[in-house]
Enzyme design. Structure first.
Site, PDB file in Angstrom:
ATOM      1  N   ASN A  36     -30.173  38.555 -28.308  1.00 31.87           N
ATOM      2  CA  ASN A  36     -29.344  39.750 -28.400  1.00 31.87           C
ATOM      3  C   ASN A  36     -29.939  40.693 -29.444  1.00 31.87           C
ATOM      4  O   ASN A  36     -29.686  40.540 -30.640  1.00 31.87           O
ATOM      5  CB  ASN A  36     -27.918  39.311 -28.771  1.00 31.87           C
ATOM      6  CG  ASN A  36     -26.910  40.403 -28.579  1.00 31.87           C
ATOM      7  OD1 ASN A  36     -27.258  41.560 -28.390  1.00 31.87           O
ATOM      8  ND2 ASN A  36     -25.653  40.028 -28.648  1.00 31.87           N
ATOM      9  N   TYR A  37     -30.716  41.652 -28.994  1.00 34.14           N
ATOM     10  CA  TYR A  37     -31.462  42.527 -29.902  1.00 34.14           C
ATOM     11  C   TYR A  37     -30.541  43.540 -30.576  1.00 34.14           C
ATOM     12  O   TYR A  37     -29.881  44.335 -29.910  1.00 34.14           O
ATOM     13  CB  TYR A  37     -32.566  43.256 -29.127  1.00 34.14           C
ATOM     14  CG  TYR A  37     -33.397  44.169 -29.989  1.00 34.14           C
ATOM     15  CD1 TYR A  37     -34.005  43.703 -31.148  1.00 34.14           C
ATOM     16  CD2 TYR A  37     -33.592  45.499 -29.632  1.00 34.14           C
ATOM     17  CE1 TYR A  37     -34.783  44.533 -31.934  1.00 34.14           C
ATOM     18  CE2 TYR A  37     -34.375  46.341 -30.415  1.00 34.14           C
ATOM     19  CZ  TYR A  37     -34.958  45.854 -31.571  1.00 34.14           C
ATOM     20  OH  TYR A  37     -35.723  46.679 -32.346  1.00 34.14           O
ATOM     21  N   GLY A  72     -25.011  45.107 -16.318  1.00 31.37           N
ATOM     22  CA  GLY A  72     -23.795  45.906 -16.459  1.00 31.37           C
ATOM     23  C   GLY A  72     -22.938  45.774 -15.209  1.00 31.37           C
ATOM     24  O   GLY A  72     -22.802  44.687 -14.644  1.00 31.37           O
ATOM     25  N   GLY A  89     -23.954  43.809 -11.875  1.00 35.75           N
ATOM     26  CA  GLY A  89     -23.968  42.361 -11.711  1.00 35.75           C
ATOM     27  C   GLY A  89     -25.006  41.667 -12.564  1.00 35.75           C
ATOM     28  O   GLY A  89     -25.213  42.026 -13.718  1.00 35.75           O
ATOM     29  N   ASP A 123     -21.477  37.925 -23.811  1.00 33.86           N
ATOM     30  CA  ASP A 123     -21.070  36.617 -24.332  1.00 33.86           C
ATOM     31  C   ASP A 123     -20.114  35.931 -23.369  1.00 33.86           C
ATOM     32  O   ASP A 123     -20.210  34.713 -23.146  1.00 33.86           O
ATOM     33  CB  ASP A 123     -20.396  36.780 -25.700  1.00 33.86           C
ATOM     34  CG  ASP A 123     -21.351  37.300 -26.762  1.00 33.86           C
ATOM     35  OD1 ASP A 123     -22.550  36.967 -26.703  1.00 33.86           O
ATOM     36  OD2 ASP A 123     -20.899  38.036 -27.659  1.00 33.86           O
TER      37      ASP A 123
END
Length: 196
Positions: free
Chosen positions: A46-47, A108, A111, A138
Protein backbone atom coordinates in the site's frame (compact mmCIF):
# COMPACT_ATOMS: atom_id res chain seq x y z
CA UNK A 1 6.43 -15.30 17.95
CA UNK A 2 7.62 -18.34 15.98
CA UNK A 3 5.04 -20.58 17.67
CA UNK A 4 2.22 -18.16 16.81
CA UNK A 5 3.36 -18.07 13.17
CA UNK A 6 3.36 -21.88 12.93
CA UNK A 7 -0.22 -22.07 14.25
CA UNK A 8 -1.49 -19.56 11.68
CA UNK A 9 -3.12 -20.26 8.31
CA UNK A 10 -2.19 -16.84 6.92
CA UNK A 11 0.31 -14.12 7.72
CA UNK A 12 -0.71 -10.79 6.24
CA UNK A 13 1.39 -7.64 6.20
CA UNK A 14 1.51 -4.31 4.40
CA UNK A 15 4.30 -2.07 3.21
CA UNK A 16 3.50 0.60 5.80
CA UNK A 17 5.26 -1.71 8.28
CA UNK A 18 8.38 -1.54 6.08
CA UNK A 19 8.78 2.24 6.22
CA UNK A 20 10.92 2.36 9.39
CA UNK A 21 13.29 0.27 11.44
CA UNK A 22 12.84 -1.72 13.72
CA UNK A 23 9.45 -2.75 12.42
CA UNK A 24 10.94 -3.38 8.97
CA UNK A 25 13.40 -6.01 10.23
CA UNK A 26 10.82 -7.60 12.52
CA UNK A 27 8.27 -7.91 9.72
CA UNK A 28 10.73 -9.37 7.21
CA UNK A 29 11.99 -11.87 9.79
CA UNK A 30 8.41 -12.89 10.60
CA UNK A 31 7.55 -13.25 6.90
CA UNK A 32 10.59 -15.48 6.41
CA UNK A 33 9.60 -17.61 9.43
CA UNK A 34 6.04 -17.94 8.11
CA UNK A 35 7.28 -18.96 4.70
CA UNK A 36 9.57 -21.61 6.19
CA UNK A 37 6.66 -22.92 8.31
CA UNK A 38 4.45 -23.30 5.22
CA UNK A 39 2.09 -20.52 6.29
CA UNK A 40 0.34 -18.63 3.48
CA UNK A 41 1.87 -15.14 3.17
CA UNK A 42 -0.31 -12.24 2.01
CA UNK A 43 1.08 -8.80 1.15
CA UNK A 44 -0.52 -5.42 0.46
CA UNK A 45 2.12 -3.01 -0.89
CA UNK A 46 0.00 0.00 0.00
CA UNK A 47 2.07 2.90 -1.32
CA UNK A 48 1.84 6.06 0.78
CA UNK A 49 4.47 8.55 -0.53
CA UNK A 50 4.43 10.69 2.62
CA UNK A 51 5.73 7.75 4.68
CA UNK A 52 8.93 7.33 2.65
CA UNK A 53 12.02 9.53 2.22
CA UNK A 54 11.86 9.02 -1.55
CA UNK A 55 10.07 7.06 -4.25
CA UNK A 56 13.25 5.05 -4.85
CA UNK A 57 13.45 4.01 -1.19
CA UNK A 58 9.79 3.00 -1.27
CA UNK A 59 10.20 0.84 -4.36
CA UNK A 60 13.32 -0.85 -3.00
CA UNK A 61 11.69 -1.87 0.28
CA UNK A 62 8.27 -2.61 -1.21
CA UNK A 63 9.91 -5.04 -3.67
CA UNK A 64 12.16 -6.71 -1.08
CA UNK A 65 9.62 -9.26 0.28
CA UNK A 66 8.11 -10.22 -3.11
CA UNK A 67 9.94 -13.56 -3.36
CA UNK A 68 8.46 -14.63 0.02
CA UNK A 69 4.83 -13.80 -0.84
CA UNK A 70 2.03 -16.17 -1.92
CA UNK A 71 -0.75 -13.58 -2.41
CA UNK A 72 -0.39 -9.94 -3.33
CA UNK A 73 -3.12 -7.31 -3.52
CA UNK A 74 -2.24 -4.12 -5.36
CA UNK A 75 -4.15 -1.15 -6.64
CA UNK A 76 -3.96 -0.47 -10.36
CA UNK A 77 -1.60 2.46 -9.62
CA UNK A 78 0.82 0.27 -7.67
CA UNK A 79 1.41 -2.25 -10.49
CA UNK A 80 3.87 -0.04 -12.44
CA UNK A 81 5.58 1.00 -9.22
CA UNK A 82 6.53 -2.60 -8.41
CA UNK A 83 6.86 -4.07 -11.91
CA UNK A 84 7.78 -1.25 -14.27
CA UNK A 85 4.72 -1.99 -16.43
CA UNK A 86 1.27 -0.43 -16.34
CA UNK A 87 -0.11 -3.36 -18.36
CA UNK A 88 -1.91 -5.69 -15.96
CA UNK A 89 -1.08 -8.84 -17.94
CA UNK A 90 2.62 -8.01 -18.09
CA UNK A 91 2.85 -6.60 -14.56
CA UNK A 92 1.08 -9.61 -13.03
CA UNK A 93 3.28 -11.97 -15.07
CA UNK A 94 6.35 -10.24 -13.62
CA UNK A 95 5.01 -10.77 -10.09
CA UNK A 96 4.13 -14.41 -10.80
CA UNK A 97 7.66 -15.00 -12.07
CA UNK A 98 8.91 -13.96 -8.63
CA UNK A 99 6.93 -16.83 -7.13
CA UNK A 100 3.68 -15.08 -6.19
CA UNK A 101 0.87 -17.60 -6.71
CA UNK A 102 -2.13 -15.25 -6.63
CA UNK A 103 -2.00 -11.68 -7.92
CA UNK A 104 -5.02 -9.47 -7.22
CA UNK A 105 -5.30 -5.96 -8.62
CA UNK A 106 -8.18 -3.80 -7.46
CA UNK A 107 -9.70 -1.59 -10.16
CA UNK A 108 -12.05 0.57 -8.11
CA UNK A 109 -15.63 0.36 -9.33
CA UNK A 110 -14.53 -1.78 -12.29
CA UNK A 111 -13.82 -4.75 -10.03
CA UNK A 112 -10.63 -6.78 -9.71
CA UNK A 113 -8.07 -8.33 -12.05
CA UNK A 114 -6.62 -11.72 -11.07
CA UNK A 115 -3.71 -13.89 -12.13
CA UNK A 116 -3.87 -17.49 -10.94
CA UNK A 117 -2.09 -20.54 -12.39
CA UNK A 118 -1.20 -18.93 -15.72
CA UNK A 119 -4.76 -17.61 -16.19
CA UNK A 120 -5.94 -14.04 -15.94
CA UNK A 121 -9.46 -12.67 -15.62
CA UNK A 122 -11.40 -9.69 -14.34
CA UNK A 123 -14.34 -9.98 -11.96
CA UNK A 124 -16.70 -7.00 -12.38
CA UNK A 125 -17.32 -4.62 -9.50
CA UNK A 126 -20.59 -3.85 -7.76
CA UNK A 127 -22.28 -0.52 -8.43
CA UNK A 128 -22.99 1.52 -5.29
CA UNK A 129 -23.41 5.15 -4.32
CA UNK A 130 -19.96 6.07 -2.97
CA UNK A 131 -19.75 7.66 0.46
CA UNK A 132 -16.07 6.96 1.22
CA UNK A 133 -13.51 4.73 -0.51
CA UNK A 134 -11.17 4.49 2.50
CA UNK A 135 -10.84 0.89 3.61
CA UNK A 136 -12.15 -0.64 0.37
CA UNK A 137 -8.88 -2.39 -0.49
CA UNK A 138 -8.47 -3.72 3.05
CA UNK A 139 -12.05 -4.98 3.04
CA UNK A 140 -11.51 -6.61 -0.36
CA UNK A 141 -8.40 -8.50 0.73
CA UNK A 142 -9.85 -9.37 4.13
CA UNK A 143 -12.85 -10.92 2.38
CA UNK A 144 -10.60 -12.90 0.01
CA UNK A 145 -8.47 -14.20 2.88
CA UNK A 146 -11.56 -15.03 4.94
CA UNK A 147 -12.95 -17.18 2.14
CA UNK A 148 -9.61 -18.82 1.44
CA UNK A 149 -9.16 -19.73 5.12
CA UNK A 150 -12.45 -21.63 5.00
CA UNK A 151 -10.80 -24.00 2.54
CA UNK A 152 -8.63 -25.65 5.20
CA UNK A 153 -5.00 -25.81 6.24
CA UNK A 154 -3.68 -25.23 2.68
CA UNK A 155 -5.95 -22.41 1.44
CA UNK A 156 -4.67 -22.36 -2.16
CA UNK A 157 -4.55 -26.12 -2.67
CA UNK A 158 -6.83 -27.34 -5.49
CA UNK A 159 -8.27 -23.86 -5.96
CA UNK A 160 -9.76 -23.54 -9.43
CA UNK A 161 -10.63 -20.38 -11.35
CA UNK A 162 -14.38 -20.89 -10.95
CA UNK A 163 -14.12 -20.94 -7.16
CA UNK A 164 -11.65 -18.05 -7.19
CA UNK A 165 -14.05 -15.96 -9.29
CA UNK A 166 -16.75 -16.58 -6.66
CA UNK A 167 -14.34 -15.55 -3.89
CA UNK A 168 -13.37 -12.35 -5.73
CA UNK A 169 -17.03 -11.54 -6.48
CA UNK A 170 -17.74 -11.88 -2.73
CA UNK A 171 -14.77 -9.59 -1.99
CA UNK A 172 -16.01 -7.03 -4.53
CA UNK A 173 -19.40 -7.00 -2.75
CA UNK A 174 -17.68 -6.50 0.60
CA UNK A 175 -15.57 -3.61 -0.76
CA UNK A 176 -18.64 -2.01 -2.34
CA UNK A 177 -20.47 -2.17 1.00
CA UNK A 178 -17.54 -0.40 2.65
CA UNK A 179 -17.60 2.31 -0.02
CA UNK A 180 -21.31 2.89 0.52
CA UNK A 181 -20.66 4.09 4.09
CA UNK A 182 -18.29 6.55 5.73
CA UNK A 183 -15.45 5.83 8.08
CA UNK A 184 -13.21 3.05 6.66
CA UNK A 185 -13.06 0.58 9.58
CA UNK A 186 -16.58 1.22 10.94
CA UNK A 187 -17.88 1.00 7.35
CA UNK A 188 -16.63 -2.56 6.86
CA UNK A 189 -19.55 -4.99 6.60
CA UNK A 190 -19.97 -8.01 8.83
CA UNK A 191 -20.04 -11.51 7.41
CA UNK A 192 -23.70 -11.73 8.43
CA UNK A 193 -24.51 -8.65 6.33
CA UNK A 194 -22.77 -10.07 3.27
CA UNK A 195 -24.23 -13.53 3.52
CA UNK A 196 -27.68 -12.48 4.74
Amino acid sequence: HAEAVQKSKVLHFGSVSLTQETSRSAVLKTVEAARQAGVLVSYDPNYRPALWNSGEEAVTWMQKPLSMVDIIKLSEEEVPLLTGSDDLEEGSRCLAQQGIALVLVTLGGRGAFCRWQEETFTVPGVSVKIADTNGAGDTFLGAVLSRLCRRGAQPLQNLDCRELKDIVAFANCAAAATCSRSGAIPAMPTLKELEG
